[in-house]
Write a protein that holds these residues in place. Structure first.
Motif: not given
Length: 293
Positions: A92-94, A121-122, A278, A280
């Motif tokens: 997941e994008k976190r 999506d983040i 990362a 994100p």
């Protein structure tokens, strides 16, 4: 075994305290305001204390309510951080960002909801701490007042605020235009923290050529609790004008006009080097820099 009230009452209380509104908490939780009120009353009955004062323009936290909220907010954010690590295994994008409870409640929560609407999506998790942050393995960045000289991470200035006395509207109006000597004689609410970067009342007075005021008044170890005490008419709090803007706009606090100083330090976004972030996290870092001065 933990002697806790029903978790539903705690999550409902945390939402209502964060919004200072039963109505807004109901929207977030997808229930009715009556259901929020019922849960709050159940929690107050369980604890044997009043957590909110009902006002015609909303609700305010009592001293017990402020302490409970501070503890819950930090605990929930830490639980969220641990869940983030578990979910990260699924790709997941976190992003994880750290703040104080005051910065989280008064600024970043609203800011990050805007970011999420632009980038659904983040997911951005907040970790709240009054003790500052180190190079935590799961932390991407954090916001603090003044540079963190203990850290070798990237430190990006966000904005410089203005320091003003704030109090409940009646007191602020009564003191408008008062001399610095009169202000020094008021009941002052002092913030006492291990992080000595925060500007104090003594700093504020001496910057204007007035002797230090010592510890006249009373002390709190959480800025939000101090603000709530000021809203209750218990004294004057040193306010970062832009930071406490939501409370000023809502009429819960008012600036005592006539005396102010530029904050000696800026707010900074302290983050890992870009090559260690990362995508994100790099996106959020640039986004924050783009909406601040």
């Amino acid at each position: 075994m933990y002697d806790l009230p029903p978790l539903s009452t705690l999550t409902t209380f945390e939402a209502a305290a964060r919004h200072l509104s039963f109505k807004n908490a109901a929207v977030e939780l997808n229930v009715t305001p009556g259901a929020v009120s019922h849960q709050i009353k159940a929690l107050e009955s369980e604890l044997g204390t009043t957590l909110f004062r009902r006002r015609h323009r909303g609700v305010e936290l009592t001293a017990d309510g402020g302490k409970l909220f501070s503890t819950l907010a930090e605990s929930f954010y830490r639980i969220s951080a641990q869940l983030r690590e578990v979910r990260a295994k699924r790709g997941e994008k976190r992003v994880k960002i750290g703040t104080t409870s005051a910065v989280a409640n008064l600024w970043t929560s609203h800011m990050l909801s805007t970011f999420w609407r632009e980038h659904p999506d983040i997911t951005v998790d907040q970790l709240v701490s009054e003790e500052g942050f180190g190079a935590e393995a799961a932390l991407d960045m954090y916001i603090r007042y003044g540079k963190d000289h203990r850290s070798d991470w990237s430190q990006q200035p966000i904005y410089r605020d203005e320091l003003v006395p704030v109090g409940d509207p009646a007191l602020a109006i009564a003191l408008s235009g008062a001399s610095i000597e009169v202000l020094s004689e008021q009941r002052l609410i002092h913030l006492e923290q291990n992080d000595y970067s925060w500007t104090t009342w003594n700093d504020w007075f001496t910057a204007q050529g007035h002797p230090e005021v010592g510890d006249r008044g009373f002390r709190v170890n959480n800025y939000m609790i101090g603000l709530h005490a000021a809203m209750d008419g218990m004294g004057l709090m040193l306010g970062w004008r832009r930071l406490v803007g939501p409370l000023l706009e809502g009429g819960r606090l008012k600036v005592v006009e006539g005396h102010s100083i530029p904050a000696p330090r800026r707010f900074y976004l302290v983050s890992r080097p870009d090559e260690d972030l990362a995508a994100p996290a790099r996106l959020l870092k640039g986004w924050i820099g783009g909406i601040t001065d």
